[in-house]
Write an enzyme that holds these catalytic residues in place. Structure first.
Site, PDB file in Angstrom:
ATOM      1  N   SER A 227      42.542  23.489  60.459  1.00  0.00           N
ATOM      2  CA  SER A 227      42.139  22.381  59.613  1.00  0.00           C
ATOM      3  C   SER A 227      41.017  21.497  60.111  1.00  0.00           C
ATOM      4  O   SER A 227      40.657  21.493  61.282  1.00  0.00           O
ATOM      5  CB  SER A 227      43.341  21.501  59.269  1.00  0.00           C
ATOM      6  OG  SER A 227      44.424  22.283  58.834  1.00  0.00           O
ATOM      7  N   SER A 265      43.632  27.084  57.230  1.00  0.00           N
ATOM      8  CA  SER A 265      42.846  25.886  57.536  1.00  0.00           C
ATOM      9  C   SER A 265      42.916  24.898  56.379  1.00  0.00           C
ATOM     10  O   SER A 265      42.421  25.165  55.289  1.00  0.00           O
ATOM     11  CB  SER A 265      41.387  26.274  57.815  1.00  0.00           C
ATOM     12  OG  SER A 265      40.659  25.161  58.280  1.00  0.00           O
ATOM     13  N   ASP A 267      41.401  21.984  54.824  1.00  0.00           N
ATOM     14  CA  ASP A 267      40.095  21.321  54.939  1.00  0.00           C
ATOM     15  C   ASP A 267      39.945  20.282  53.835  1.00  0.00           C
ATOM     16  O   ASP A 267      39.885  20.632  52.649  1.00  0.00           O
ATOM     17  CB  ASP A 267      38.978  22.361  54.852  1.00  0.00           C
ATOM     18  CG  ASP A 267      39.152  23.470  55.889  1.00  0.00           C
ATOM     19  OD1 ASP A 267      39.465  23.134  57.046  1.00  0.00           O
ATOM     20  OD2 ASP A 267      39.012  24.650  55.531  1.00  0.00           O
TER      21      ASP A 267
END
Length: 338
Positions: A227, A265, A267
Site C-alpha cells: 500500500s 496494494s 493505494d
C-alpha cells in the site's frame, strides 16, 4: 538527501519554501515513532488548523487506486465530499485504535461538547515486514503526541512516524513530502503532498530505473505490495468534486516512480482544500493537476531517499537507497541539474 539536493528538478512549477505539505498555510504535521524491540511503527498526523467549532469541515476528494486497505472514514468522504478531523496515518492493525483515539481527541476540543457524530479519517499501510504488526502498538498516547507536536515548516521524513517500518520498491520506505506553487484562476496557489510509501515495483527516478538488486549488489527487499497513502493539501478554492480529480492525479503519480499496483496494494489519495470559495472552471485546472503529480512524485522519492537502513523483527532488514549510486546513474543519464 532529498530530491532537490541531488539536485534534480521535477516538473516546471517552483517548490514551496519548505518543499513540504506545510507550505499550504495552516497545515501542520506531527509524528510519534515507536522503534524498540520488535516494533518499527508509529503514527503521522496531518492537521488543518482551520478545523474547529467555527468551521467543522473542509472540502475533500478521495481516489481509490486499489481498495485493498483500511481507510477509515472513506465512505463519508465519498458521500459528502468533506473531512471533519485531522488525517492520521499508521500501521494496518493499529488503524482502529488510532481512529478511536482521534475521535476522543476531537471531542475534547472546546465547542464540541454537544457533538454526537464525527467521521475520523485514518489511513494505513502494513509495516509487518519490519514490525510486530499484531502487537497493535500504537496507543492513544502516541496519537496525542503526534497531534500535539504537529508544527509548520520543514517536515521530518524517512523512518519516522507512520513510515518507521515501511518498505517500498525494494528499499526502505517511509514518510515523504513536497510542494509546488502554481497559478490557478489568475492567483498563486500552493499544493503540497505527504506520502506513506510501502508498495512494490522497481524504483524509477526521472525515468531512470534504479533496481534494488543491481543498486545494492544483492537482492533487495521484495515488497509484498502493501500500500501507499497520499495526502494532498491546497489553498486553491476548488470544490469536493474537483478535489476528487486532484486525488486521482495523485495516484497516477505513483506510476512515475515505478509502482507495480499489485493485488495486495491498497493505494489511496485524499485531497483537501483549506479555502472555501467559488470553484474555478475545470478547464483551467491543468496546472493544478500537473503540480499535484510533480509534488507527489517528489514526495514519494523523498520518502525513500530520506530513509535509512532499518533492522526489524525476525532479523529482517530493509536497506536504504544508495544515494551516491542514484546520483551517478542520473549523471550518466544526463538528467541532473547543472
Amino acid at each position: 538527501m532529498r530530491v532537490d539536493e541531488l539536485p534534480l528538478t521535477l516538473g516546471p512549477y517552483p517548490r514551496g519554501a519548505a518543499n513540504a505539505i506545510t507550505d499550504v498555510a495552516g497545515v501542520r504535521v506531527g509524528h510519534a515513532t515507536i522503534a524498540e524491540g520488535d516494533l518499527r511503527t508509529g503514527v503521522t498526523a496531518v492537521v488543518p488548523d482551520v478545523l474547529g467549532p467555527t468551521r467543522r469541515s473542509l472540502p475533500a476528494g478521495l481516489s481509490v487506486g486499489n481498495g485493498f486497505g483500511k481507510l477509515i472514514g472513506a465512505t463519508q468522504i465519498d458521500e459528502l465530499g468533506a473531512i471533519e478531523t485531522p488525517v492520521l496515518l499508521t500501521s494496518t492493525l493499529s488503524a482502529f485504535r488510532v481512529a478511536d483515539a482521534l475521535v476522543g481527541h476531537v471531542l475534547s476540543w472546546s465547542g464540541y461538547e454537544d457533538v454526537t457524530t464525527l467521521n475520523p479519517v485514518v489511513g494505513e499501510t502494513n509495516d509487518g515486514f519490519l514490525s510486530d504488526v499484531r502487537a497493535r502498538a500504537v496507543t492513544a498516547d502516541h496519537v496525542g503526541r503526534a497531534l500535539d507536536t504537529a508544527c509548520a515548516g520543514p517536515v521530518e521524513e524517512g523512518c519516522v512516524g507512520a513510515g518507521t517500518g515501511t518498505i517500498a520498491l525494494g528499499y526502505k520506505g517511509g514518510i515523504g513530502t513536497s510542494s509546488r506553487v502554481v497559478a490557478v484562476a489568475g492567483a498563486d496557489a500552493t499544493v503540497g503532498a505527504l506520502v506513506q510509501s510501502n508498495f512494490g515495483g522497481v524504483l524509477t527516478v526521472a525515468g531512470v530505473p534504479m533496481p534494488a538488486d543491481k543498486m545494492l549488489g544483492q537482492a533487495g527487499v521484495e515488497s509484498p505490495g502493501n500500500s501507499c497513502m497520499i495526502v494532498v493539501a491546497t489553498d486553491a478554492s476548488v470544490d469536493a468534486r474537483q478535489l476528487g480529480r486532484v486525488a486521482r492525479r495523485a495516484v497516477f503519480a505513483m506510476a512515475r516512480v515505478g509502482a507495480s499496483f499489485s493485488h495486495g496494494s491498497g493505494d489511496y489519495a485524499l485531497a483537501f482544500s483549506m479555502t472555501d470559495g467559488p470553484p474555478p472552471d475545470d478547464a483551467i485546472l491543468d496546472p493544478l493537476f500537473g503540480a499535484t503529480m510533480d509534488a507527489v512524485e517528489e514526495a514519494l522519492l523523498n520518502s525513500l531517499l530520506m530513509a535509512t537502513t532499518t533492522y526489524g523483527t525476525a532479523g529482517r532488514i530493509a536497506r536504504a537507497v544508495p544515494t551516491d549510486v542514484v546520483r551517478q546513474r542520473l549523471l550518466t543519464a544526463g538528467v541532473l541539474d547543472a
